[in-house]
Design an enzyme around this catalytic site. Structure first.
Site, PDB file in Angstrom:
ATOM      1  N   ASP A  78      -5.121   3.092  -1.655  1.00 20.18           N
ATOM      2  CA  ASP A  78      -6.154   3.408  -0.663  1.00 20.18           C
ATOM      3  C   ASP A  78      -6.816   4.734  -1.012  1.00 20.18           C
ATOM      4  O   ASP A  78      -6.207   5.801  -0.882  1.00 20.18           O
ATOM      5  CB  ASP A  78      -5.521   3.504   0.725  1.00 20.18           C
ATOM      6  N   MET A  91     -10.114  -5.963   7.393  1.00 20.45           N
ATOM      7  CA  MET A  91      -9.354  -4.864   7.988  1.00 20.45           C
ATOM      8  C   MET A  91      -8.907  -5.265   9.396  1.00 20.45           C
ATOM      9  O   MET A  91      -9.729  -5.679  10.222  1.00 20.45           O
ATOM     10  CB  MET A  91     -10.218  -3.593   8.088  1.00 20.45           C
ATOM     11  N   MET A 104     -12.408   3.621   0.211  1.00 21.09           N
ATOM     12  CA  MET A 104     -12.971   3.953   1.532  1.00 21.09           C
ATOM     13  C   MET A 104     -13.724   5.263   1.347  1.00 21.09           C
ATOM     14  O   MET A 104     -13.297   6.329   1.804  1.00 21.09           O
ATOM     15  CB  MET A 104     -11.843   4.079   2.563  1.00 21.09           C
ATOM     16  N   ASP A 144      -5.566  -6.538   5.617  1.00 22.94           N
ATOM     17  CA  ASP A 144      -5.100  -5.163   5.412  1.00 22.94           C
ATOM     18  C   ASP A 144      -5.013  -4.423   6.744  1.00 22.94           C
ATOM     19  O   ASP A 144      -6.004  -4.312   7.467  1.00 22.94           O
ATOM     20  CB  ASP A 144      -6.087  -4.446   4.477  1.00 22.94           C
ATOM     21  N   GLY A 145      -3.806  -3.900   7.038  1.00 21.48           N
ATOM     22  CA  GLY A 145      -3.631  -3.056   8.218  1.00 21.48           C
ATOM     23  C   GLY A 145      -2.721  -3.659   9.259  1.00 21.48           C
ATOM     24  O   GLY A 145      -3.024  -4.710   9.825  1.00 21.48           O
ATOM     25  N   GLY A 146      -1.591  -3.006   9.461  1.00 20.74           N
ATOM     26  CA  GLY A 146      -0.696  -3.402  10.553  1.00 20.74           C
ATOM     27  C   GLY A 146       0.155  -4.623  10.285  1.00 20.74           C
ATOM     28  O   GLY A 146       0.792  -5.142  11.209  1.00 20.74           O
ATOM     29  N   GLY A 203       1.890  -1.689   4.166  1.00 22.21           N
ATOM     30  CA  GLY A 203       2.099  -0.277   3.829  1.00 22.21           C
ATOM     31  C   GLY A 203       3.362   0.275   4.454  1.00 22.21           C
ATOM     32  O   GLY A 203       4.445   0.241   3.862  1.00 22.21           O
ATOM     33  N   SER A 204       3.233   0.763   5.679  1.00 22.76           N
ATOM     34  CA  SER A 204       4.349   1.488   6.300  1.00 22.76           C
ATOM     35  C   SER A 204       5.590   0.623   6.494  1.00 22.76           C
ATOM     36  O   SER A 204       6.708   1.140   6.449  1.00 22.76           O
ATOM     37  CB  SER A 204       3.901   2.107   7.630  1.00 22.76           C
ATOM     38  N   MET A 218      -9.514   7.473  -0.166  1.00 15.37           N
ATOM     39  CA  MET A 218     -10.278   7.961   1.003  1.00 15.37           C
ATOM     40  C   MET A 218     -10.895   9.314   0.692  1.00 15.37           C
ATOM     41  O   MET A 218     -10.260  10.160   0.061  1.00 15.37           O
ATOM     42  CB  MET A 218      -9.349   8.100   2.201  1.00 15.37           C
ATOM     43  N   HIS A 255      -1.425  -1.714  -3.978  1.00 18.40           N
ATOM     44  CA  HIS A 255      -2.649  -1.410  -3.225  1.00 18.40           C
ATOM     45  C   HIS A 255      -2.808   0.108  -3.116  1.00 18.40           C
ATOM     46  O   HIS A 255      -1.933   0.794  -2.581  1.00 18.40           O
ATOM     47  CB  HIS A 255      -2.526  -2.046  -1.836  1.00 18.40           C
ATOM     48  N   HIS A 280      -8.597   0.027  -3.160  1.00 20.25           N
ATOM     49  CA  HIS A 280      -9.410  -0.124  -1.948  1.00 20.25           C
ATOM     50  C   HIS A 280     -10.156   1.188  -1.706  1.00 20.25           C
ATOM     51  O   HIS A 280      -9.561   2.180  -1.278  1.00 20.25           O
ATOM     52  CB  HIS A 280      -8.455  -0.466  -0.783  1.00 20.25           C
ATOM     53  N   PHE A 327      -5.824   5.339   8.167  1.00 19.82           N
ATOM     54  CA  PHE A 327      -4.414   5.703   8.300  1.00 19.82           C
ATOM     55  C   PHE A 327      -3.514   4.475   8.245  1.00 19.82           C
ATOM     56  O   PHE A 327      -3.910   3.398   8.705  1.00 19.82           O
ATOM     57  CB  PHE A 327      -4.171   6.436   9.627  1.00 19.82           C
ATOM     58  N   GLY A 328      -2.320   4.671   7.705  1.00 21.72           N
ATOM     59  CA  GLY A 328      -1.318   3.624   7.748  1.00 21.72           C
ATOM     60  C   GLY A 328      -0.585   3.687   9.087  1.00 21.72           C
ATOM     61  O   GLY A 328      -0.795   4.597   9.892  1.00 21.72           O
ATOM     62  N   GLY A 329       0.247   2.706   9.324  1.00 19.94           N
ATOM     63  CA  GLY A 329       1.114   2.737  10.499  1.00 19.94           C
ATOM     64  C   GLY A 329       0.446   2.376  11.809  1.00 19.94           C
ATOM     65  O   GLY A 329       1.024   2.597  12.878  1.00 19.94           O
ATOM     66  N   SER A 374       0.846  -1.201   0.000  1.00 23.56           N
ATOM     67  CA  SER A 374       0.000   0.000   0.000  1.00 23.56           C
ATOM     68  C   SER A 374       0.877   1.245   0.000  1.00 23.56           C
ATOM     69  O   SER A 374       1.702   1.431   0.909  1.00 23.56           O
ATOM     70  CB  SER A 374      -0.879   0.018   1.256  1.00 23.56           C
TER      71      SER A 374
HETATM   72  C1  DX5 Z   1      -5.832   1.683   6.079  1.00 23.06           C
HETATM   73  C2  DX5 Z   1      -5.455   1.186   4.714  1.00 23.06           C
HETATM   74  C3  DX5 Z   1      -4.318   0.204   4.693  1.00 23.06           C
HETATM   75  C4  DX5 Z   1      -3.047   0.737   5.271  1.00 23.06           C
HETATM   76  C5  DX5 Z   1      -1.929  -0.252   5.267  1.00 23.06           C
HETATM   77  O1  DX5 Z   1      -6.998   2.419   5.991  1.00 23.06           O
HETATM   78  O2  DX5 Z   1      -6.552   0.562   4.089  1.00 23.06           O
HETATM   79  O3  DX5 Z   1      -4.116  -0.261   3.362  1.00 23.06           O
HETATM   80  O4  DX5 Z   1      -2.624   1.861   4.624  1.00 23.06           O
HETATM   81  O5  DX5 Z   1      -0.825   0.371   5.852  1.00 23.06           O
HETATM   82  P1  DX5 Z   1      -0.055  -0.268   7.109  1.00 23.06           P
HETATM   83  O6  DX5 Z   1       0.566  -1.524   6.600  1.00 23.06           O
HETATM   84  O7  DX5 Z   1       0.910   0.790   7.498  1.00 23.06           O
HETATM   85  O8  DX5 Z   1      -1.093  -0.536   8.168  1.00 23.06           O
HETATM   86 ZN    ZN Z   2      -6.174  -0.586   2.206  1.00 21.95          ZN
END
Ligand code: DX5
Ligand code: ZN
Length: 231
Positions: free
Chosen positions: A36, A138, A69, A176-178, A198-199, A38, A34, A67, A144-146, A10
């Site tokens: 995102d 999720m 959102m 997805d996420g973390g 992502g991060s 938003m 990926h 993705h 948010f990432g991270g 991402s």
């Molecule tokens: C959160 C996003 C994820 C996120 C992944 O809303 O949908 O795709 O950015 O990033 P990390 O891996 O940093 O959680």
């Molecule tokens: Zn995502």
């Protein structure tokens, strides 16, 4: 467990001033990119729209995993598909008529997926399992990432797969996420088909090395788990 587990980096936490380089750095290790999307309403953050997706599509052959959102996905599906999104997921609670959005995604030539946030019970997803190609589980609250992965969400992967099997259908599950190198084993043990990272890739000093390391851990862990399940 199926064949190779797929990696979908991402770009949310990438260096947007050098996005082309960031994408080139991860390409050799990626099955998807990926993106995102938003809208500042469905989630408390704003990212980018179809124009940026189109720009990214022009510089990579890696399939785009979009993705959404956003509220009102029906209004946007065509634009994102035209921009080059190969698969498009949207959130169960982002619209009134998920079935028609799924049909629109297919009609515009993309692969449909539904995303489920931590607070949304899985029964809201179930009526659509036979119509979609993948579910995005999720493991953080979207926006948010991270953030830190919520491990209790990982049970959802197996639960969704079981529901699908009972219905006689197949869905892939994307987590997805973390996700990061040190929880990948846990994520894969859950039966995940695709991981979004992502991060842990883009918020590092050496993006290419970080992506290579995630790919290495992903392949070695999934090979080990496959060995365990097949013996
Ligand atoms: C959160 C996003 C994820 C996120 C992944 O809303 O949908 O795709 O950015 O990033 P990390 O891996 O940093 O959680
Ligand atoms: Zn995502």
């Amino acid at each position: 467990m199926d064949a190779k587990v797929k990696l979908s980096p991402s770009v949310l936490n990438a260096d947007f001033a050098n996005l082309g380089k960031a994408i080139r750095d991860v390409e050799p290790y990626s099955d998807y990119i990926h993106l995102d999307v938003m809208d500042g309403h469905f989630v408390p953050n704003i990212t980018f729209g179809p124009m940026v997706v189109e720009t990214i599509k022009r510089i990579t052959d890696v399939p785009i995993d979009c993705h959404l959102m956003i509220y009102n996905p029906p209004e946007w599906v065509e634009a994102f598909a035209d921009a080059g999104a190969d698969r498009i997921s949207f959130h169960v609670r982002s619209c009134r008529d998920a079935e028609s959005v799924i049909r629109a995604i297919k009609a515009f030539g993309a692969s449909p997926g539904l995303a489920v946030s931590p607070e949304v019970p899985l029964f809201e997803l179930k009526p659509f399992l036979g119509m979609i190609d993948f579910v995005v589980v999720m493991c953080v609250y979207p926006g948010f990432g991270g953030q830190k992965l919520m491990p209790e969400m990982l049970n959802r992967v197996g639960a969704i797969k079981r529901d699908a099997t009972e219905m006689g259908v197949f869905v892939e599950v994307e987590v997805d996420g973390g996700v990061k190198a040190d929880n990948l084993e846990q994520v894969l043990q859950a039966g995940t088909d695709t991981v979004v990272v992502g991060s842990s890739i883009f918020a590092t000093l050496d993006v290419s090395a970080a992506a290579a390391e995630i790919r290495r851990v992903l392949d070695s862990t999934s090979a080990t788990l496959r060995g365990c399940t097949s013996s």
